[in-house]
Structure formats: structure tokens, C-alpha cells
Scaffold this motif. Structure first.
Motif, PDB file in Angstrom:
ATOM      1  N   TYR A 306       0.854  -1.206  -0.482  1.00 15.58           N
ATOM      2  CA  TYR A 306      -0.346  -0.041   0.110  1.00 15.58           C
ATOM      3  C   TYR A 306       1.311   1.599  -0.058  1.00 15.58           C
ATOM      4  O   TYR A 306       0.337   2.102   0.223  1.00 15.58           O
ATOM      5  N   LEU A 308       2.727   3.068  -1.961  1.00 22.95           N
ATOM      6  CA  LEU A 308       2.864   3.296  -3.455  1.00 22.95           C
ATOM      7  C   LEU A 308       1.793   4.521  -3.146  1.00 22.95           C
ATOM      8  O   LEU A 308       1.841   5.727  -3.602  1.00 22.95           O
ATOM      9  N   ALA A 309       0.324   3.475  -3.390  1.00 23.19           N
ATOM     10  CA  ALA A 309      -0.790   4.514  -3.030  1.00 23.19           C
ATOM     11  C   ALA A 309      -1.215   5.428  -2.177  1.00 23.19           C
ATOM     12  O   ALA A 309      -1.244   6.441  -2.375  1.00 23.19           O
ATOM     13  N   THR A 310      -0.478   5.186  -1.698  1.00 27.18           N
ATOM     14  CA  THR A 310      -0.372   6.067   0.109  1.00 27.18           C
ATOM     15  C   THR A 310       0.847   7.567  -0.274  1.00 27.18           C
ATOM     16  O   THR A 310       0.120   8.352   0.038  1.00 27.18           O
ATOM     17  N   TYR A 312       1.167   8.947  -2.932  1.00 30.95           N
ATOM     18  CA  TYR A 312       0.567   9.118  -4.133  1.00 30.95           C
ATOM     19  C   TYR A 312      -0.629   9.596  -4.133  1.00 30.95           C
ATOM     20  O   TYR A 312      -1.420  10.777  -4.670  1.00 30.95           O
ATOM     21  N   ILE A 313      -0.934  10.218  -2.641  1.00 37.10           N
ATOM     22  CA  ILE A 313      -1.763  10.959  -2.011  1.00 37.10           C
ATOM     23  C   ILE A 313      -0.852  11.619  -0.727  1.00 37.10           C
ATOM     24  O   ILE A 313      -1.004  13.078  -1.446  1.00 37.10           O
TER      25      ILE A 313
ATOM     26  N   TRP B  37      -5.956   3.946  -8.919  1.00 38.18           N
ATOM     27  CA  TRP B  37      -5.055   2.884  -8.855  1.00 38.18           C
ATOM     28  C   TRP B  37      -5.433   3.335  -6.869  1.00 38.18           C
ATOM     29  O   TRP B  37      -5.032   2.665  -6.377  1.00 38.18           O
ATOM     30  N   GLN B  40      -7.155   1.704  -3.899  1.00 41.24           N
ATOM     31  CA  GLN B  40      -6.929   0.019  -3.641  1.00 41.24           C
ATOM     32  C   GLN B  40      -6.421   0.460  -1.770  1.00 41.24           C
ATOM     33  O   GLN B  40      -6.648  -0.760  -0.946  1.00 41.24           O
ATOM     34  N   LEU B  41      -5.988   1.877  -1.510  1.00 41.27           N
ATOM     35  CA  LEU B  41      -5.974   1.718   0.092  1.00 41.27           C
ATOM     36  C   LEU B  41      -7.994   1.124   0.444  1.00 41.27           C
ATOM     37  O   LEU B  41      -7.515   1.512   2.123  1.00 41.27           O
TER      38      LEU B  41
END
Lengths: 490, 95
Positions: A306, A308-310, A312-313, B37, B40-41
Motif C-alpha cells: 500500500y 505507493l498509493a499512500t 501518491y496521496i 489506482w 486500493q487503500l
């Protein structure tokens, strides 16, 4: 002369085997020859370099030996340099000449380093390929065997990594927000460390994401990185997040070895799609450390997927806030409009490139009313879980070993079809930024096409010494001595 | 959740970035790709987790609240795109 390590050049300068002026002149000549191909420097500063080299020779003649007296280096064009244009590789800062010097570059100057010029980068350090620079892409000095199509140097500190690899700088500064030192180091076959958040002052560095940005060095050896970091680091009253802790002798730590250390191997970094060569190099690194006396332990970092997505926020949110200052009023580019709002909107549309505009808009959205909790607050909670993973892992090991990047350098223009494909480059490097821990990339081998691959060592906060000890051990075992296709020197 | 063209235009306005009508569809697709994308979190249970706001794992150092710099008006104005005397100049804001 151009092939020497910083440690060896420093000894030769002190022994008066050659002068700082000669060493600087050799680098300037090599830049003139190679930079038109590589585009590693946005601005070359020969007059500054020659004046600083002359001062270094005078100091050496007086017996004054700073840590870097007479050593020519590149400064990423994200560090403000007094009287020298600082662009952040963005059109919006094209006309900007800072009246002040960043703390990190001032520290290097204090210790006698010679600035050759300002290194190219992704615009505002946003990118993993150096393709977003308003001053054009950087070519990786390496190319695939039998294929001379240009490859990316990685990013965002692509110019810094390429300059060091091509021997047109002995070392360079970089910044690392999500992997911007370690990934280009891996792609260019050099060493690079992102220290612990707070180890270096951020004052005078053009801000991208303030809770993630950290300065660090590139060099061709781990020990040289340690020497550079020793000069760059330290508390600075002008940055309240710079840590008021002693700066240890990082270079001495390189000789410690790893006997008795426990090295963690995180199972979550073993992705199904990982290139077999990278998996094999990782296993080789594990074997090298075991042979050198380390104990290898399996560890788990369950929230890795998780990260990378974290990121990109969190990173765009902070960027949208930091980049609000570029409004065409006080400095930088201005594009006029019929009223003040039009002036802002026109200036920012003309001054920011596509990736920067995208990230500002994502950041604006995730912070906007009604979406803050769903995105930004949730990301901050994920960030806490990612830090907790590392804290737990460091109960059972002293450092972690992982690959630096999921691939070797790729071609210019590849991975440009959609933004997320490019973001995936940072999958192994981003967690350390979110947790604030130090990470070092060491060149460890070549892939089947002759391109360098790096291994990453992660350590506890403010324990760069162990990271350097492990990195130097890997470096000795790997004996990496391959040279890029485009290279000055012997 | 998926952004519609009106939301893309609203975000651009909030961000003070001029976006032309021709740019909206492409931006909409790119932003939706990124946000999709990120979804997913939502799979992670974050109930009861305290948010981590910063990278520094330490208390920030305090310093004395004192003036340490100043009298550098020319240095500050040196990079101004437009100035009027000792001021930054902008288009007329108040009629």
C-alpha cells in the motif's frame, strides 16, 4: 584523475600530486566534451568553479584541509545557489536567481567543495526518468550491449547520477522524496544515500513534499557518499525539522563490516513479476552478507503493497500546497491576464509541465472539502501502519536488504503511456520516505544487457552508520568496476 | 468515485491552473486513472490508527522568537516580474 574516488583525490590534493585547479579544469573539459550528449547539467559554472578551485589551492598551501577541499561536485538544480540561476527544471523558475545559498550547498562549500554546475532533474523533482525536465531529458551514460538507443538515468536526480557515472563530477547532491536518489543511483551504477529524515537541512531546497523530502549524496563509492554526507548533514536553526543530533563519522563506519549484524529480508518485496536477474542479484547480496558474517533473518512488512498509493496521496497533497507560491507575483515567470486570478491561472498553466500540473490537481482534490478524510486522512493512517511495520522489523534485525528498483534503466519515451506505470518504478524506495528511515543504493552487478543494478540497504532512523557498514561490505564483495559507454577519464 | 468534467474544471480553478476545454477529457482520464489506482487503500482497516503527519520521528526543536534577518528589500524584490517602487506590482484588484 577523473577516475579517482573522492577519498583518493583528497589524498592526492593534500600530497600536492596535482592541484585543485588542474582537477577542476579536467572536469570542466570533460563536461564540455560530454554534456552536449548527456544533458546532465542545466547550468555549468566554470567561473565559480575556477575561483573556488583557486581558493582551495590557497587553503591547501596553507595546510588547511577541509573534508572536501578542492573536490569538484555537481549540485542538483533544486538547491538554491546564491547568484546562480536555480530552475528546479521548471519554466516557472526559468528567470530565478536566488539571493541566498541552501544550507546543504553552503555546508559543502564551507568544507572546500568546488561547484561545477547545476545538475538536471525532473521538474520540481517529480518523476522517475528525468523526462519531465523543461530543459530536456538526460541520457544515461550506460547503454544496452549492441544497442545505442538512449536510456533514462532514472529520476528525479537523473543529472546528478549521470554526471557522477560519466566522471564529469566526483560527487553530487540529490534529493529523495520517493526514491529520487536511490533509483537513479541504481540505473547509473553509482552509490547514493537518502539519509534519515531530518539528517540534512531542507532550508534553501525547492520544496516538493516537505514531510518526505531529504537531501543526500551520490558518489562512485560508498565511502565517498559517507564523506559527502558528513559535510551535508547537521542541525540548522532555519529548518525546525532538521535534527539536533551529532553527526557521526560516517566514513569510519564503512570499515566496520557486518559480523554479528542481523540482516532482514522482507518477504513482501518479492513480487511475482520481479525480473529473474534482480531476484538472483538479491540472493547473491544475501549470500555475500552471510559470508561476511551477518545473520540473515526473514522479516515481514505487511503494508508494503500500500506504500505507493499512500505516497501518491501524501506527496501530491503536500506539493499542491508547496507549489501555491508560484503565482507570478514575487519571483519567477509571469504570464499576464486581464485580472489577478487570470494572471495566476495563466502563469501556472504556462510555467508548470504536464506531470507537475497533474500532481497539483490530484493534491488539490484529495485535500478539498468532502474528500480530505477519504483520501488524505486515510493515507496518513496508512503511513502510520507502514512506519509500524519497520519499527517491528527492526526489533529483530539491524538493517534490511532489498533490490533498489524493479528494473534496470529503460528507454527514453518508455513507460510514458499512463502516469501510474511510471510511478511503479518507486515501489521499493517509497516506503523508506514514508517512514523517514535511511536507505542506500549500492551498485551490485550488471544485467544480461550490460546495465547496472543496485541493491538497497534500509536502516533504523539515525543509524546511517550501520547502513554504510552493510553497503561497504556489499561493495567489496561485488567488486563492481564496470564503466558506462559514455565516460570521461582513462 | 469518478471525476466528471465539471469536477476537473473545478479542481483546476481551485489550483489556479488554466485548463482549456480541449485538455479536459485527457486530464479527466489521467486523474481518474490515478484515483482509481489509489482506491486500493480502501481495502485496509485503519480503524483506531492515529494518523502520521510527518517524517520526523522526534520533537521539533524550538527557537527563540527573535528577529534574525531583515533590511534586505532589494534582495527580496530582485526577482520580481514587475515592481512599483518598493512594492510588487499586480493588475488592479479593487475598482
Amino acid at each position: 584523475m577523473l577516475d579517482l574516488s573522492i577519498a583518493a583525490a583528497r589524498a592526492a590534493l593534500r600530497a600536492r600530486e596535482f592541484s585543485a585547479a588542474e582537477l577542476t579544469q579536467a572536469h570542466l573539459a570533460a563536461i564540455a566534451a560530454l554534456n552536449p550528449r548527456l544533458n546532465a547539467y542545466i547550468t555549468v559554472t566554470p567561473e565559480h568553479a575556477q575561483a573556488q578551485a583557486k581558493a582551495a589551492d590557497a587553503a591547501l598551501a596553507r595546510g588547511e584541509h577541509g573534508a572536501l577541499t578542492g573536490i569538484p561536485i555537481a549540485i542538483k538544480d533544486l538547491f538554491c545557489t546564491a547568484g546562480v540561476r536555480t530552475t528546479a527544471a521548471s519554466r516557472i523558475l526559468d528567470p530565478f536567481v536566488p539571493p541566498y545559498e541552501s544550507t546543504v550547498s553552503a555546508n559543502l562549500r564551507r568544507d572546500g567543495a568546488v561547484m561545477l554546475g547545476k545538475a538536471n532533474l525532473d521538474e520540481f523533482a517529480m518523476g522517475s526518468s528525468n523526462m519531465t525536465s523543461a530543459y530536456g531529458p538526460v541520457a544515461n551514460p550506460w547503454s544496452r550491449r549492441g544497442d545505442n538507443r538512449p536510456l533514462v538515468p532514472g529520476g528525479s536526480s537523473g543529472g546528478s547520477a549521470a554526471a557522477v557515472a560519466a566522471r564529469i563530477a566526483m560527487g553530487a547532491t540529490g534529493t529523495d522524496t520517493g526514491g529520487s536518489i536511490r533509483q537513479p543511483a541504481s540505473f547509473c551504477g553509482v552509490a547514493g544515500i537518502k539519509p534519515t529524515y531530518g539528517r540534512c537541512s531542507r532550508w534553501g531546497i525547492v520544496a516538493f513534499a516537505s514531510s518526505l523530502d531529504q537531501a543526500g549524496p551520490f558518489a562512485r563509492t560508498v565511502e565517498d557518499c559517507a564523506i559527502l554526507l558528513g559535510s551535508m548533514a547537521g542541525h540548522d536553526a532555519k529548518d525546525s525539522t532538521s535534527a539536533d543530533v551529532p553527526v557521526p563519522d560516517f566514513a569510519a563506519a564503512c570499515a566496520r563490516g557486518v559480523a554479528g549484524l542481523r540482516i532482514g529480508v522482507p518477504q513482501e518485496y518479492r513480487s511475482d513479476g520481479m525480473a529473474p536477474e534482480i531476484e538472483a542479484l538479491w540472493q547473491q547480496g544475501i549470500a555475500w552478507l552471510r559470508d561476511a558474517g551477518a545473520e540473515i533473518v526473514d522479516v515481514s512488512l505487511p503494508h508494503t503493497k500500500y506504500a505507493l498509493a499512500t505516497y501518491y496521496i501524501v506527496a501530491p497533497a503536500e506539493a499542491s500546497s508547496n507549489l501555491a507560491r508560484y503565482d507570478g507575483v514575487r519571483f519567477g515567470l509571469r504570464t499576464d491576464g486581464e485580472d489577478l486570478v487570470a494572471l495566476y491561472e495563466n502563469t501556472r498553466a504556462a510555467g508548470f509541465g504536464a506531470e507537475v500540473r497533474r500532481r497539483i490537481m490530484i493534491g488539490t482534490y484529495v485535500l478539498s472539502a468532502g474528500y480530505y478524510d477519504a483520501y488524505y486522512l486515510r493515507a496518513q493512517k496508512l503511513r502510520a501502519l507502514i512506519l509500524r511495520d519497520f519499527t517491528e522489523a527492526f526489533r529483530t534485525c539491524d538493517a534490511l536488504l532489498t533490490p533498489t528498483a524493479p528494473s534496470a534503466a529503460f528507454g527514453q519515451g518508455e513507460k510514458m503511456d499512463d502516469p501510474v506505470t511510471m510511478y511503479l518504478n518507486d515501489v521499493f524506495t517509497v516506503p523508506a520516505n514514508l517512514a523517514g528511515i535511511p536507505g542506500l543504493s549500492v551498485p551490485a552487478g550488471l544485467d544480461g544487457q550490460g546495465l547496472p543494478l543496485g541493491l538497497q540497504i534500509l536502516g533504523r532512523p539515525f543509524d546511517e552508520e550501520t547502513v554504510f557498514a552493510v553497503g561497504a561490505t556489499l561493495e567489496r564483495a561485488a567488486g563492481f568496476d564496470a564503466r558506462p559507454a559514455v565516460c570521461a577519464g582513462a | 468515485m469518478s471525476l466528471d468534467p465539471a469536477t476537473v474544471r473545478r479542481i483546476a480553478r481551485l489550483a489556479r491552473i488554466r485548463v482549456t476545454e480541449e485538455e479536459v477529457p485527457r486530464l479527466q482520464a489521467e486523474l481518474n486513472g490515478i484515483l482509481g489506482w489509489i482506491e486500493q487503500l480502501n481495502a485496509v482497516d485503519v480503524e483506531g490508527v492515529a494518523p502520521l503527519t510527518g517524517g520526523a520521528q522526534m520533537a521539533l526543536k524550538m527557537r527563540e522568537d527573535a528577529v534574525t534577518d531583515g533590511g534586505i528589500r532589494e534582495a527580496i524584490l530582485a526577482n520580481a516580474p514587475d515592481r512599483a517602487g518598493d512594492y510588487f506590482a499586480v493588475p488592479k484588484v479593487v475598482e
